[in-house]
Design a protein around this motif. Structure first.
Motif, PDB file in Angstrom:
ATOM      1  N   CYS A  27       0.837  -1.200   0.000  1.00 26.41           N
ATOM      2  CA  CYS A  27       0.000   0.000   0.000  1.00 26.41           C
ATOM      3  C   CYS A  27       0.875   1.255   0.000  1.00 26.41           C
ATOM      4  CB  CYS A  27      -0.947  -0.010   1.196  1.00 26.41           C
ATOM      5  SG  CYS A  27      -2.158   1.324   1.163  1.00 26.41           S
ATOM      6  N   ALA A  28       1.948   1.237   0.771  1.00 22.95           N
ATOM      7  CA  ALA A  28       2.863   2.385   0.786  1.00 22.95           C
ATOM      8  C   ALA A  28       3.441   2.625  -0.606  1.00 22.95           C
ATOM      9  CB  ALA A  28       3.983   2.158   1.801  1.00 22.95           C
ATOM     10  N   GLN A  29       3.855   1.575  -1.271  1.00 23.02           N
ATOM     11  CA  GLN A  29       4.399   1.716  -2.625  1.00 23.02           C
ATOM     12  C   GLN A  29       3.340   2.227  -3.591  1.00 23.02           C
ATOM     13  OE1 GLN A  29       5.858  -2.323  -2.755  1.00 23.02           O
ATOM     14  NE2 GLN A  29       7.983  -1.643  -2.544  1.00 23.02           N
ATOM     15  N   ALA A  30       2.103   1.761  -3.423  1.00 20.80           N
ATOM     16  CA  ALA A  30       1.009   2.246  -4.276  1.00 20.80           C
ATOM     17  C   ALA A  30       0.801   3.744  -4.067  1.00 20.80           C
ATOM     18  CB  ALA A  30      -0.274   1.488  -3.968  1.00 20.80           C
ATOM     19  N   LEU A  31       0.801   4.186  -2.820  1.00 21.54           N
ATOM     20  CA  LEU A  31       0.612   5.607  -2.537  1.00 21.54           C
ATOM     21  C   LEU A  31       1.740   6.440  -3.132  1.00 21.54           C
ATOM     22  CD1 LEU A  31      -0.719   5.441   1.124  1.00 21.54           C
ATOM     23  CD2 LEU A  31      -2.026   5.747  -0.997  1.00 21.54           C
ATOM     24  N   HIS A  32       2.946   5.926  -3.067  1.00 23.86           N
ATOM     25  CA  HIS A  32       4.093   6.608  -3.672  1.00 23.86           C
ATOM     26  C   HIS A  32       3.834   6.849  -5.171  1.00 23.86           C
ATOM     27  CE1 HIS A  32       8.312   7.548  -4.496  1.00 23.86           C
ATOM     28  NE2 HIS A  32       8.192   6.757  -5.544  1.00 23.86           N
ATOM     29  N   HIS A  33       3.391   5.812  -5.858  1.00 24.85           N
ATOM     30  CA  HIS A  33       3.129   5.936  -7.293  1.00 24.85           C
ATOM     31  C   HIS A  33       1.937   6.855  -7.574  1.00 24.85           C
ATOM     32  CE1 HIS A  33       6.144   3.310  -8.984  1.00 24.85           C
ATOM     33  NE2 HIS A  33       5.907   2.455  -8.013  1.00 24.85           N
ATOM     34  N   LEU A  34       0.912   6.812  -6.730  1.00 25.65           N
ATOM     35  CA  LEU A  34      -0.245   7.674  -6.939  1.00 25.65           C
ATOM     36  C   LEU A  34       0.127   9.143  -6.798  1.00 25.65           C
ATOM     37  CD1 LEU A  34      -3.060   5.687  -5.095  1.00 25.65           C
ATOM     38  CD2 LEU A  34      -2.557   5.735  -7.531  1.00 25.65           C
ATOM     39  N   VAL A  35       0.959   9.459  -5.815  1.00 21.34           N
ATOM     40  CA  VAL A  35       1.411  10.846  -5.634  1.00 21.34           C
ATOM     41  C   VAL A  35       2.156  11.311  -6.881  1.00 21.34           C
ATOM     42  CG1 VAL A  35       3.012  12.320  -4.345  1.00 21.34           C
ATOM     43  CG2 VAL A  35       1.424  10.819  -3.114  1.00 21.34           C
ATOM     44  N   HIS A  36       3.024  10.467  -7.404  1.00 22.70           N
ATOM     45  CA  HIS A  36       3.769  10.840  -8.615  1.00 22.70           C
ATOM     46  C   HIS A  36       2.859  10.934  -9.832  1.00 22.70           C
ATOM     47  CE1 HIS A  36       7.781  11.121  -7.014  1.00 22.70           C
ATOM     48  NE2 HIS A  36       7.484  10.082  -6.248  1.00 22.70           N
ATOM     49  N   ALA A  37       1.868  10.062  -9.921  1.00 23.76           N
ATOM     50  CA  ALA A  37       0.933  10.097 -11.046  1.00 23.76           C
ATOM     51  C   ALA A  37       0.206  11.434 -11.096  1.00 23.76           C
ATOM     52  CB  ALA A  37      -0.071   8.953 -10.940  1.00 23.76           C
ATOM     53  N   VAL A  38      -0.235  11.900  -9.945  1.00 24.24           N
ATOM     54  CA  VAL A  38      -0.962  13.165  -9.881  1.00 24.24           C
ATOM     55  C   VAL A  38      -0.066  14.317 -10.349  1.00 24.24           C
ATOM     56  CG1 VAL A  38      -2.051  14.830  -8.314  1.00 24.24           C
ATOM     57  CG2 VAL A  38      -2.565  12.389  -8.113  1.00 24.24           C
TER      58      VAL A  38
END
Length: 145
Positions: A27-38
């Motif tokens: 989940c932490a890794q997913a959040l990292h990618h979501l922040v960058h996606a935005v």
């Protein structure tokens, strides 16, 4: 990764992994990618929908595994902010929403790493980590009087 959709697709993969595997770090890794996606913008609506559905689905599992170390409210609210970050058009609010998401990412990594150290073979490091618990954060009274 060169665009937001690549980051978002990677985030979805990590959310899928969080449903069946190591939930906290995934989940932490997913959040990292979501922040960058935005940060890249121009995101595919179907990927946004996939991410949003998975963020909602993974919340109970993450809350259960982080119990006593991260409040369920923080997990649910910040995972909701992750969805909001993907869809908001309020440019003034977006950095603050992303900050909350990044803070949950850091907290999840911290819990995961504390668990790994505690379960590891280095008793002296585990002892120090156990003595510097985050439990004080959840006390009602101030730590300094």
């Amino acid at each position: 990764m060169t665009d937001g959709n690549c980051h978002l697709a990677e985030g979805v993969k990590h959310l899928d992994a969080a449903m069946t595997g190591p939930a906290l770090i995934s989940c932490a890794q997913a959040l990292h990618h979501l922040v960058h996606a935005v940060g890249y913008g121009s995101l595919d609506p179907s990927l946004i929908s996939d991410a949003s559905q998975r963020l909602f689905a993974v919340a109970p599992r993450v809350a259960e595994l982080a119990a006593g170390r991260i409040t369920p409210e923080e997990i649910y609210v910040c995972l909701g902010y992750a969805t909001a970050a993907l869809t908001t058009t309020d440019a003034a609010r977006r950095p603050w929403v992303l900050a909350a998401v990044a803070l949950l990412e850091a907290d999840l990594r911290s819990v995961y790493l504390r668990d790994a150290i505690t379960a590891g073979p280095q008793a002296d490091i585990a002892f120090v980590i156990a003595k510097s618990s985050r439990v004080a954060v959840f006390q009602d009274s101030p730590a300094i009087h």
